[in-house]
Design an enzyme around this catalytic site. Structure first.
Site, PDB file in Angstrom:
ATOM      1  N   CYS A 218       0.840  -1.212   0.000  1.00  0.00           N
ATOM      2  CA  CYS A 218       0.000   0.000   0.000  1.00  0.00           C
ATOM      3  C   CYS A 218       0.869   1.253   0.000  1.00  0.00           C
ATOM      4  O   CYS A 218       1.701   1.458   0.894  1.00  0.00           O
ATOM      5  CB  CYS A 218      -0.914  -0.025   1.221  1.00  0.00           C
ATOM      6  SG  CYS A 218      -1.800   1.518   1.504  1.00  0.00           S
TER       7      CYS A 218
ATOM      8  N   CYS B 244       0.266   3.486   3.032  1.00  0.00           N
ATOM      9  CA  CYS B 244       0.895   2.915   4.223  1.00  0.00           C
ATOM     10  C   CYS B 244       2.380   3.267   4.272  1.00  0.00           C
ATOM     11  O   CYS B 244       2.917   3.596   5.336  1.00  0.00           O
ATOM     12  CB  CYS B 244       0.721   1.399   4.231  1.00  0.00           C
ATOM     13  SG  CYS B 244      -1.004   0.847   4.222  1.00  0.00           S
TER      14      CYS B 244
END
Length: 456
Positions: free
Chosen positions: A52, A55
């Site tokens: 991600c 993230c």
């Protein structure tokens, strides 16, 4: 010198590795044992996915959060969990997207929905990890708290059904704001309450008392009143305002533009928010937005600034004034037109608008890709078009070749037919040959008879 430079580089690399290792010690990597071990502590956890992008962007901020919380002496423990490796635990905590930030306290799990900045995350953690209702024992403490918070809710009085409802609402909305309680003698002398117990909100330099008959449900009232009367609006603020059910009246301006037109329109909206609060605060939230890029993408339109737009975040409708807003009277009239239904609503979430949204988003994506990286845009969109063009060319070429072959076969067939027509069929030729043979045999037989007669 080369050796000295090499040593300096090694020292720098070692120092950087030490700092990273030090940061990592303040953020614990969690595994499946976390499920059973967590209940004795308060945990602030980042559920992430290794692939991600958001993230990865959060990771250095998360390390700073861990360092700051540890240095402050807070009992909160900071951790992170790979939600793809421990999907069952993540699913148990209701993780549906990445990254997801949760504060876990006992059997309760609180979702963080604010901006992903260090200060905002730490403020959320300190607010939620503390007491649900914070007691203010003195007037000095009340004044100190009031200076720290732009909006605060206060319960005044003793035990009552209203207090029970206040505690229930606080357990749901503590993720957004602070809740306090105090006795009547703690309040400033200028305050007068119509009755006790009471719930009061302090904001915008004044206070407002909850009235069940006028304001309805306490939870809905607190959810509406947790914002200041006038806001600097961005995309996240609009997202949060969607829960209030209010229409949002925004002055779209350029903060860097100091011209009188921009500053005047901002002042007009501020004056209406303050002077007409009693008329509009239940239905409208006021503010301004810097620049029109986001609002243009939201409305799928190109608004010239400065201007005023009123958004209905619940159904994606919006209202634009039919004349230029010159003063507060013009804005008040525009808002009243919206309330009585005479102002024309645009946009919405109907089928045609959804199709328009899909087309607009696709177009915006293509344009943004070409603007940011023309070569990448040519590759992403030019390659598929090139492949499709080659396929179409191949199909058309194949059709042309097939047509030529058919024409050749047809020509051969026509030539053969003409030959058969000129020479006759094979059966006719064979019959003609038989007839010629018969004629030849009869003639030969006649010549033989004549020869025999001469011989006699």
């Amino acid at each position: 010198m080369a050796a000295a430079g090499g040593r300096c580089w090694l020292v720098w690399a070692a120092a950087a590795a030490f700092v990273l290792a030090l940061e990592a010690t303040f953020v614990e990597d969690l595994d499946d044992s976390f499920k059973d071990d967590r209940k004795d502590d308060i945990w602030l956890v980042d559920f992430y996915a290794p692939w991600c992008g958001h993230c990865k962007k959060l990771e250095p901020i998360w390390n700073e959060v861990g360092i700051e919380i540890r240095r402050s002496g807070s009992p909160i423990k900071v951790g992170k969990m790979d939600a793809t490796s421990y999907s069952s635990i993540a699913s148990e905590f209701g993780v549906r997207g990445y990254p997801t930030i949760k504060l876990l306290k006992g059997d309760l799990a609180y979702n963080y929905r604010g901006p992903r900045t260090k200060d905002d995350i730490i403020e959320f953690a300190n607010r939620v990890s503390g007491p649900l209702i914070r007691t203010l024992p003195s007037q000095q403490m009340f004044e100190h708290v009031q200076k720290r918070h732009r909006v605060l809710f206060l319960y005044v009085g003793g035990e009552s059904p209203l207090k029970e409802k206040y505690i229930e609402v606080a357990s749901e909305l503590i993720v957004y704001t602070y809740f306090f309680s105090a006795s009547e003698d703690v309040l400033p002398k200028y305050m007068t309450l119509p009755e006790l117990p009471a719930v009061v909100v302090f904001k915008d330099g004044t206070y407002f008392v909850f009235d069940e008959y006028e304001d309805g449900d306490l939870s809905s009232w607190i959810n509406r009143e947790r914002f200041q009367g006038y806001l600097n609006v961005d995309w996240f603020t609009l997202y949060e305002l969607g829960d209030t059910g209010k229409l949002v009246a925004i002055a779209i301006i350029d903060d860097k533009n100091s011209s009188s037109e921009h500053t005047r329109l901002k002042s007009v909206v501020q004056e209406v928010a303050k002077d007409y609060r009693d008329h509009f605060h239940r239905n409208f939230q006021f503010g301004h937005m810097d620049g029109n890029d986001y609002i243009n993408s939201l409305l799928m339109d190109d608004l010239a600034i400065p201007t005023v737009v009123v958004l209905n975040t619940s159904n994606q409708q919006y209202f634009l004034p039919d004349r230029h807003i010159e003063n507060t009277e013009d804005l008040v009239q525009f808002i009243n037109d919206i309330l009585d239904g005479t102002a024309e609503a645009q946009g919405g979430d109907g089928f045609l608008q959804r199709i328009k949204r899909i087309i607009y988003d696709a177009k915006s994506t293509v344009v943004s890709v070409f603007k940011s990286s023309p070569l990448l845009g040519c590759f992403l969109f030019g390659l598929p078009l090139g492949v499709i063009s080659i396929m179409c060319y191949g199909i058309c070429t194949a059709d042309t070749d097939g047509g030529g072959a058919e024409e050749t076969e047809t020509s051969k067939k026509e030539i053969g037919d003409r030959e058969l027509t000129d020479e006759g069929s094979e059966e006719e030729q064979e019959q003609e040959n038989k007839e010629k043979s018969a004629e030849f045999s009869d003639e030969e037989h006649g010549q033989k008879n004549i020869f025999d007669k001469k011989k006699d």
